[in-house]
Design an enzyme around this catalytic site. Structure first.
Site, PDB file in Angstrom:
ATOM      1  N   LYS A  22       0.831  -1.213   0.000  1.00 48.08           N
ATOM      2  CA  LYS A  22       0.000   0.000   0.000  1.00 48.08           C
ATOM      3  C   LYS A  22       0.870   1.270   0.000  1.00 48.08           C
ATOM      4  O   LYS A  22       0.626   2.192  -0.771  1.00 48.08           O
ATOM      5  CB  LYS A  22      -0.888  -0.015   1.249  1.00 48.08           C
ATOM      6  CG  LYS A  22      -1.454   1.332   1.628  1.00 48.08           C
ATOM      7  CD  LYS A  22      -2.268   1.290   2.913  1.00 48.08           C
ATOM      8  CE  LYS A  22      -1.470   1.455   4.192  1.00 48.08           C
ATOM      9  NZ  LYS A  22      -1.180   2.830   4.587  1.00 48.08           N
ATOM     10  N   CYS A 116      -3.701  12.447  14.025  1.00 50.87           N
ATOM     11  CA  CYS A 116      -4.461  11.207  13.895  1.00 50.87           C
ATOM     12  C   CYS A 116      -4.213  10.354  15.126  1.00 50.87           C
ATOM     13  O   CYS A 116      -3.509  10.776  16.049  1.00 50.87           O
ATOM     14  CB  CYS A 116      -4.101  10.473  12.615  1.00 50.87           C
ATOM     15  SG  CYS A 116      -2.519   9.670  12.705  1.00 50.87           S
ATOM     16  N   ARG A 121       1.694  14.277  13.736  1.00 50.58           N
ATOM     17  CA  ARG A 121       2.060  14.100  12.332  1.00 50.58           C
ATOM     18  C   ARG A 121       1.995  15.384  11.492  1.00 50.58           C
ATOM     19  O   ARG A 121       1.209  15.496  10.549  1.00 50.58           O
ATOM     20  CB  ARG A 121       1.218  12.985  11.708  1.00 50.58           C
ATOM     21  CG  ARG A 121       1.367  11.682  12.472  1.00 50.58           C
ATOM     22  CD  ARG A 121       0.601  10.562  11.846  1.00 50.58           C
ATOM     23  NE  ARG A 121       1.260  10.029  10.665  1.00 50.58           N
ATOM     24  CZ  ARG A 121       0.752   9.055   9.920  1.00 50.58           C
ATOM     25  NH1 ARG A 121      -0.407   8.523  10.237  1.00 50.58           N
ATOM     26  NH2 ARG A 121       1.382   8.616   8.863  1.00 50.58           N
TER      27      ARG A 121
HETATM   28  N1  EPU Z   1       7.462  14.499  10.790  1.00 46.37           N
HETATM   29  C1  EPU Z   1       7.531  15.826  11.104  1.00 46.37           C
HETATM   30  N2  EPU Z   1       7.304  16.730  10.100  1.00 46.37           N
HETATM   31  C2  EPU Z   1       7.030  16.357   8.835  1.00 46.37           C
HETATM   32  C3  EPU Z   1       6.962  15.008   8.519  1.00 46.37           C
HETATM   33  C4  EPU Z   1       7.172  14.076   9.529  1.00 46.37           C
HETATM   34  O1  EPU Z   1       7.775  16.203  12.244  1.00 46.37           O
HETATM   35  O2  EPU Z   1       6.853  17.250   7.975  1.00 46.37           O
HETATM   36  C5  EPU Z   1       7.690  13.488  11.841  1.00 46.37           C
HETATM   37  C6  EPU Z   1       6.437  12.643  12.146  1.00 46.37           C
HETATM   38  O3  EPU Z   1       5.551  13.281  13.022  1.00 46.37           O
HETATM   39  C7  EPU Z   1       7.045  11.385  12.699  1.00 46.37           C
HETATM   40  C8  EPU Z   1       8.347  11.253  11.885  1.00 46.37           C
HETATM   41  O4  EPU Z   1       8.618  12.548  11.358  1.00 46.37           O
HETATM   42  O5  EPU Z   1       7.373  11.584  14.048  1.00 46.37           O
HETATM   43  C9  EPU Z   1       8.311  10.263  10.748  1.00 46.37           C
HETATM   44  O6  EPU Z   1       7.090  10.411  10.021  1.00 46.37           O
HETATM   45  P1  EPU Z   1       6.987  10.144   8.459  1.00 46.37           P
HETATM   46  O7  EPU Z   1       6.810  11.436   7.757  1.00 46.37           O
HETATM   47  O8  EPU Z   1       8.106   9.277   8.012  1.00 46.37           O
HETATM   48  O9  EPU Z   1       5.620   9.337   8.379  1.00 46.37           O
HETATM   49  P2  EPU Z   1       4.603   9.376   7.160  1.00 46.37           P
HETATM   50  O10 EPU Z   1       5.351   9.615   5.910  1.00 46.37           O
HETATM   51  O11 EPU Z   1       3.469  10.255   7.489  1.00 46.37           O
HETATM   52  C10 EPU Z   1       4.774   6.845   6.510  1.00 46.37           C
HETATM   53  C11 EPU Z   1       3.822   5.695   6.374  1.00 46.37           C
HETATM   54  C12 EPU Z   1       3.358   5.264   7.763  1.00 46.37           C
HETATM   55  C13 EPU Z   1       4.611   4.858   8.575  1.00 46.37           C
HETATM   56  C14 EPU Z   1       5.603   6.024   8.634  1.00 46.37           C
HETATM   57  C15 EPU Z   1       6.897   5.675   9.321  1.00 46.37           C
HETATM   58  C16 EPU Z   1       2.806   6.081   4.213  1.00 46.37           C
HETATM   59  C17 EPU Z   1       1.602   6.453   3.429  1.00 46.37           C
HETATM   60  N3  EPU Z   1       2.688   6.109   5.551  1.00 46.37           N
HETATM   61  O12 EPU Z   1       4.052   7.890   7.166  1.00 46.37           O
HETATM   62  O13 EPU Z   1       2.519   4.132   7.593  1.00 46.37           O
HETATM   63  O14 EPU Z   1       4.225   4.514   9.892  1.00 46.37           O
HETATM   64  O15 EPU Z   1       5.914   6.447   7.283  1.00 46.37           O
HETATM   65  O16 EPU Z   1       7.512   4.596   8.708  1.00 46.37           O
HETATM   66  O17 EPU Z   1       3.831   5.738   3.647  1.00 46.37           O
HETATM   67  C18 EPU Z   1       0.823   2.626   8.147  1.00 46.37           C
HETATM   68  O18 EPU Z   1       0.970   2.091   7.038  1.00 46.37           O
HETATM   69  O19 EPU Z   1       0.140   2.095   9.071  1.00 46.37           O
HETATM   70  C19 EPU Z   1       1.466   3.900   8.429  1.00 46.37           C
HETATM   71  C20 EPU Z   1       1.075   4.712   9.412  1.00 46.37           C
END
Ligand code: EPU
Length: 417
Positions: A22, A116, A121
């Site tokens: 996904k 969420c 996030r």
């Molecule tokens: N963060 C920030 N600022 C940002 C972006 C992220 O502070 O602008 C922080 C987040 O709050 C978190 C950390 O950085 O503490 C890492 O977050 P990341 O951005 O990597 O998460 P994401 O891209 O929103 C993706 C997956 C998640 C998975 C995380 C971590 C997708 C669509 N979602 O989320 O998947 O947990 O990376 O590996 O790729 C799931 O599939 O259940 C799921 C939640």
């Protein structure tokens, strides 16, 4: 709202075909917006999040067709550049259209995702990066409104490696003028899969899978024709199921190297792994040994496996320390596991799990995608009946979970409500 009813205690045995990932399918679908014409993406899992992305595409005026694990997207008649609140609130990954829309059409209006169940996030790294590439970004009434003539390459550094942030900026940079450097970039296999898809469209990207990615912008990209990688988190979830049920499961199509950290930790817990043609055989015997984990960006132990691993540790012989370092509130499953008799205490981002010999079935509530999976893992080993309410969270990210479980001998049924 559907619920699942599980009678635990069976040793699960047989083959499970691993679906497409996904979290790779969603960004690659978004990447199709960088080109004009028909894109075809294969091995796309049949999931609620994929259909939400499809509705978002229809809303943009793009053609979207899903059949037989294949998505066909036609971007020739795009006329709207907005991702509305109603769709973004259903799926945070909708933010992935921001980079492509802005880079290709010069404008985008995307609802802010908000917090969420697992944490606040924020998307500040996505927005700061686009601003450094020359975009004009305003926040108005809960929306990000972004404009740019043509984005230009920039050197960007992430304070924390962000998966969708790296993906959004990699897509935006692919059509920008000049070279973009993403430093401390996310190295997850899904980021590399997106880079490979972009390269197949004509993008110039070096270093995906490493912490510095270099993207040289091009003037035009072709539509994508690409097959998604198998879902490492689905495979990892079934590994914990083999462990907790003392089972013997062959994961067909699973890519072992994407799961190195999880496999090392599961071996520590006493599971055995064996390569078989086109798959990996996982066997569990007796009570697992206690093992500690700390979630980290890839190649560290994935946060998306933390809840399922905790369920396994609930019946371990000994005490396990589980540290969650990625999301600040990703222990919602703890209260539910305790309802099954688990002995868990949480302090900040650390859970201490004292293994007990047997969990007991109970009525439970799923709170997010991976929490739902962890409750299923626990229920499969529990004595008696477990009813998991709000199972719609599961449908966002696990394709035909009950079907796959039944095939390997689980007593599970869905009650539609
Ligand atoms: N963060 C920030 N600022 C940002 C972006 C992220 O502070 O602008 C922080 C987040 O709050 C978190 C950390 O950085 O503490 C890492 O977050 P990341 O951005 O990597 O998460 P994401 O891209 O929103 C993706 C997956 C998640 C998975 C995380 C971590 C997708 C669509 N979602 O989320 O998947 O947990 O990376 O590996 O790729 C799931 O599939 O259940 C799921 C939640």
């Amino acid at each position: 709202m559907d619920k699942l009813i599980i009678y635990g205690g069976k040793r699960l045995k047989g083959e499970v075909a691993i679906s497409g990932a996904k979290n790779a399918a969603l960004p690659i679908m978004a990447a199709s917006l960088l080109s004009s014409g028909y894109s075809t993406i294969s091995r796309v899992p049949d999931l609620r999040d994929i259909m939400t992305m499809g509705r978002l595409f229809a809303n943009l005026g793009a053609g979207f067709h899903y059949e037989d694990r294949k998505v066909i997207i036609n971007t020739e008649k795009m006329k709207i550049y907005e991702a509305p609140y109603d769709l973004v609130r259903k799926m945070r990954a909708s933010i992935l259209v921001l980079g492509p829309l802005l880079s290709r059409y010069g404008r985008a209006k995307v609802s802010l995702p908000g917090g969420c169940a697992i944490g606040a996030r924020p998307i500040n790294f996505h927005l700061n990066g686009l601003e450094k590439m020359g975009a004009d970004i305003k926040l108005e009434s809960g929306y990000v409104i972004a404009k740019a003539k043509r984005l230009r390459g920039a050197a960007l550094y992430f304070d924390i490696p962000t998966v969708t942030g790296t993906e959004n900026l990699m897509m935006a940079a692919s059509l920008a003028k000049g070279i973009t450097l993403l430093e401390n970039a996310a190295r997850e296999p899904e980021v590399t899969d997106l880079a490979n898809a972009l390269i197949s469209m004509g993008a110039r990207i070096k270093g995906a899978g490493e912490s510095v990615i270099e993207i040289e912008g091009v003037d035009e990209l072709s539509p994508v024709d690409y097959t998604i990688i198998p879902d490492r988190i689905e495979a990892g979830t079934f590994m914990t199921i083999a462990g907790i049920t003392g089972g013997d499961i062959i994961l067909k199509g699973c890519r072992q190297r994407h799961l190195d950290a999880s496999i090392m930790k599961l071996k520590e817990a006493g599971l055995s792994f064996e390569n078989v043609p086109d798959g990996l055989r996982v066997t569990g015997t007796g009570r697992p040994a206690a093992s500690d984990i700390k979630t980290q960006p890839y190649p560290g132990f994935p946060t998306d496996m933390q809840a399922q691993f905790m369920s396994l540790m609930c019946i371990a012989d000994g005490t396990s320390i589980i540290k969650e370092t990625i999301f600040e509130n990703r222990f919602m499953h703890v209260a539910e596991l305790k309802r099954m008799g688990a002995d868990i205490t949480v302090e900040g981002g650390v859970a201490t799990v004292k293994g007990i010999s047997k969990l007991k079935g109970a009525p439970l509530m799923a709170t997010d995608l991976r929490a739902s999976a962890s409750l299923i893992v626990a229920a499969l080993a529990a004595k008696g009946e477990t009813v998991i309410h709000r199972i719609y969270h599961l449908d966002r990210g696990y394709e035909n979970m009950e079907g796959k479980l039944r095939k390997i001998g689980a007593d599970v049924k869905r009650i539609k409500e």
